[in-house]
Design a protein around this motif. Structure first.
Motif, PDB file in Angstrom:
ATOM      1  N   PRO A 160      37.180  20.810   2.121  1.00  0.00           N
ATOM      2  CA  PRO A 160      37.288  19.372   2.414  1.00  0.00           C
ATOM      3  C   PRO A 160      36.098  18.546   1.936  1.00  0.00           C
ATOM      4  CG  PRO A 160      37.838  20.674   4.352  1.00  0.00           C
ATOM      5  CD  PRO A 160      37.242  21.625   3.349  1.00  0.00           C
ATOM      6  N   ARG A 161      34.938  19.150   1.799  1.00  0.00           N
ATOM      7  CA  ARG A 161      33.720  18.471   1.338  1.00  0.00           C
ATOM      8  C   ARG A 161      33.432  17.234   2.198  1.00  0.00           C
ATOM      9  NH1 ARG A 161      36.462  19.856  -3.510  1.00  0.00           N
ATOM     10  NH2 ARG A 161      37.304  17.738  -3.641  1.00  0.00           N
ATOM     11  N   TRP A 162      33.294  17.470   3.514  1.00  0.00           N
ATOM     12  CA  TRP A 162      33.061  16.384   4.453  1.00  0.00           C
ATOM     13  C   TRP A 162      31.749  15.663   4.189  1.00  0.00           C
ATOM     14  CZ3 TRP A 162      37.385  15.286   6.528  1.00  0.00           C
ATOM     15  CH2 TRP A 162      38.290  16.274   6.930  1.00  0.00           C
ATOM     16  N   LEU A 163      30.741  16.387   3.682  1.00  0.00           N
ATOM     17  CA  LEU A 163      29.443  15.751   3.452  1.00  0.00           C
ATOM     18  C   LEU A 163      29.585  14.567   2.507  1.00  0.00           C
ATOM     19  CD1 LEU A 163      26.385  15.585   3.747  1.00  0.00           C
ATOM     20  CD2 LEU A 163      26.175  17.302   1.944  1.00  0.00           C
ATOM     21  N   HIS A 164      30.331  14.744   1.439  1.00  0.00           N
ATOM     22  CA  HIS A 164      30.529  13.659   0.476  1.00  0.00           C
ATOM     23  C   HIS A 164      31.234  12.479   1.138  1.00  0.00           C
ATOM     24  CE1 HIS A 164      31.179  11.979  -3.609  1.00  0.00           C
ATOM     25  NE2 HIS A 164      32.238  11.434  -3.023  1.00  0.00           N
ATOM     26  N   ILE A 165      32.190  12.765   2.012  1.00  0.00           N
ATOM     27  CA  ILE A 165      32.946  11.703   2.668  1.00  0.00           C
ATOM     28  C   ILE A 165      32.078  10.939   3.665  1.00  0.00           C
ATOM     29  CG2 ILE A 165      34.902  11.250   4.208  1.00  0.00           C
ATOM     30  CD1 ILE A 165      36.292  13.681   2.956  1.00  0.00           C
ATOM     31  N   LEU A 166      31.230  11.640   4.391  1.00  0.00           N
ATOM     32  CA  LEU A 166      30.456  11.020   5.474  1.00  0.00           C
ATOM     33  C   LEU A 166      29.167  10.357   5.007  1.00  0.00           C
ATOM     34  CD1 LEU A 166      30.977  13.805   8.171  1.00  0.00           C
ATOM     35  CD2 LEU A 166      31.937  11.489   8.198  1.00  0.00           C
ATOM     36  N   LEU A 167      28.691  10.711   3.814  1.00  0.00           N
ATOM     37  CA  LEU A 167      27.484  10.059   3.308  1.00  0.00           C
ATOM     38  C   LEU A 167      27.800   8.658   2.796  1.00  0.00           C
ATOM     39  CD1 LEU A 167      25.426  12.646   1.201  1.00  0.00           C
ATOM     40  CD2 LEU A 167      24.800  11.612   3.381  1.00  0.00           C
ATOM     41  N   PRO A 168      26.997   7.645   3.159  1.00  0.00           N
ATOM     42  CA  PRO A 168      27.097   6.357   2.468  1.00  0.00           C
ATOM     43  C   PRO A 168      26.547   6.511   1.045  1.00  0.00           C
ATOM     44  CG  PRO A 168      25.910   6.176   4.567  1.00  0.00           C
ATOM     45  CD  PRO A 168      25.999   7.628   4.235  1.00  0.00           C
ATOM     46  N   TRP A 169      27.243   5.927   0.067  1.00  0.00           N
ATOM     47  CA  TRP A 169      26.842   6.083  -1.333  1.00  0.00           C
ATOM     48  C   TRP A 169      26.295   4.771  -1.875  1.00  0.00           C
ATOM     49  CZ3 TRP A 169      26.523  10.620  -3.904  1.00  0.00           C
ATOM     50  CH2 TRP A 169      27.093  11.721  -3.269  1.00  0.00           C
ATOM     51  N   VAL A 170      25.185   4.876  -2.600  1.00  0.00           N
ATOM     52  CA  VAL A 170      24.494   3.722  -3.160  1.00  0.00           C
ATOM     53  C   VAL A 170      24.601   3.789  -4.680  1.00  0.00           C
ATOM     54  CG1 VAL A 170      22.286   2.529  -3.390  1.00  0.00           C
ATOM     55  CG2 VAL A 170      22.889   3.653  -1.219  1.00  0.00           C
ATOM     56  N   ASP A 171      25.000   2.675  -5.291  1.00  0.00           N
ATOM     57  CA  ASP A 171      25.057   2.602  -6.748  1.00  0.00           C
ATOM     58  C   ASP A 171      23.651   2.389  -7.289  1.00  0.00           C
ATOM     59  OD1 ASP A 171      26.041   2.504  -9.316  1.00  0.00           O
ATOM     60  OD2 ASP A 171      26.485   0.357  -9.229  1.00  0.00           O
ATOM     61  N   VAL A 172      23.229   3.247  -8.205  1.00  0.00           N
ATOM     62  CA  VAL A 172      21.862   3.247  -8.724  1.00  0.00           C
ATOM     63  C   VAL A 172      21.844   2.649 -10.123  1.00  0.00           C
ATOM     64  CG1 VAL A 172      19.891   4.670  -9.341  1.00  0.00           C
ATOM     65  CG2 VAL A 172      21.263   5.252  -7.344  1.00  0.00           C
ATOM     66  N   ASP A 173      21.107   1.565 -10.306  1.00  0.00           N
ATOM     67  CA  ASP A 173      20.932   0.961 -11.628  1.00  0.00           C
ATOM     68  C   ASP A 173      19.805   1.673 -12.372  1.00  0.00           C
ATOM     69  OD1 ASP A 173      22.920  -0.976 -11.292  1.00  0.00           O
ATOM     70  OD2 ASP A 173      21.537  -2.317 -10.249  1.00  0.00           O
TER      71      ASP A 173
END
Length: 311
Positions: A36-49
């Motif tokens: 299921p890869r819950w870590l990826h789902i639960l982490l907030p993701w930030v777009d990096v310039d």
């Protein structure tokens, strides 16, 4: 009619295998290693310039107080002057990439894509493999993996080897500012459930994304099989605070890349060679950042092999 030995073998899906998928079944290929890869789902993701994420921190003074303040009850005392100073050498996170080249023979995709789209399935399964590797790197990468970036002051050991409610309470003491979730191997979660039940406090469950998770003090225990178990049956349990506003853990990615099929993940057509093999470059740009030392803690020496006899 050309034969398969006229082009390099082992570089793409064979016609025989493609026929089996196309003619013998209408179900897509099943892969038991997908999680299921819950870590990826639960982490907030930030777009990096620019591929770099800089974590700027306030410089701490020897007293531990960065800003001079005065509490006034009476009179007209001289007020302190102050300013907020920053570290001169902030930590920078550079995005890593996971890449592979997917090869598909045009004859296979043209002739055997009736019940199942051969190219779509090849891409889907390759992307699944990329995501599985990503979760492993988020946890175990030597430079930014969450297991390896925990500060020494945030690392503790179990009291008796088995993961008990007391041990998880000790983790909560270390990440007490809005803890989000524990992260542990499924075997470690089962071991904790046994210890809590034996003590007469079976952990309650909560439903997230349609799946049940056991909790402790209201904090869910999220499973990931990417956390290692050593030869002695020992592993670690993490507790995380997440989000930029909470100065927690955040995932890093670069959105908007060419050929993007989802943020930070692209499948880019590279052309077809003289052997009629079409190539697609699959790329995932990612990393993970710790915005504060107290955003994560680790419980080590967690034994998963202890069982109890009930009479």
């Amino acid at each position: 009619m050309s034969h398969s030995n006229h082009y390099p073998s082992g570089l793409s899906l064979s016609a025989e295998t493609a026929r089996n998928l196309a003619n013998a079944t209408v179900t897509p290929p099943q892969w038991d290693d997908i999680t299921p890869r819950w870590l990826h789902i639960l982490l907030p993701w930030v777009d990096v310039d620019g591929g770099v994420y800089r974590v700027n921190r306030v410089k701490r003074k020897e007293s531990g107080v960065a800003i001079e303040l005065l509490t006034v009850d009476d009179g007209e005392p001289k007020l302190p002057t102050t300013f907020v100073d920053y570290e001169n050498d902030p930590h920078e996170y550079h995005l890593s990439s996971i890449q592979t080249v997917l090869n598909t023979h045009t004859r296979v995709t043209d002739l055997y894509s009736n019940a199942v789209d051969q190219l779509r399935e090849q891409v889907r399964l390759t992307v699944e493999a990329v995501k599985e590797r990503e979760e492993s790197e988020l946890l175990n990468h030597p430079e930014f993996g969450l297991v390896n970036v925990v500060a020494e002051s945030q690392t503790i050991k179990t009291r008796k080897g088995t993961p008990t409610p007391d041990d998880l309470d000790e983790l909560i003491k270390l990440v007490w500012k809005k803890p989000a979730f524990f992260l542990a191997h499924p075997y470690a979660i089962a071991a904790f459930g046994r210890e809590a039940t034996r003590r007469g406090v079976p952990p309650p469950t909560v439903t997230l994304f349609g799946s049940p998770f056991i909790t402790w003090r209201g904090i869910p225990l999220i499973p990931s099989n990417k956390l290692a178990i050593d030869e002695n049956g020992k592993t670690s349990i993490l507790l995380l605070r997440v989000g930029e506003k909470q100065r927690g853990i955040v995932g890093l990615q670069k959105a908007g890349v060419t050929g993007e099929i989802e943020p930070g993940l692209s499948v880019r057509y590279m052309g077809t060679n003289e052997h009629s093999i079409a190539s697609h470059l699959v790329t995932r740009y990612f990393s993970v950042a710790k915005l504060g030392d107290d955003a994560i803690a680790r419980l080590d020496d967690v034994s998963i092999n202890n069982y109890h006899e009930y009479v």
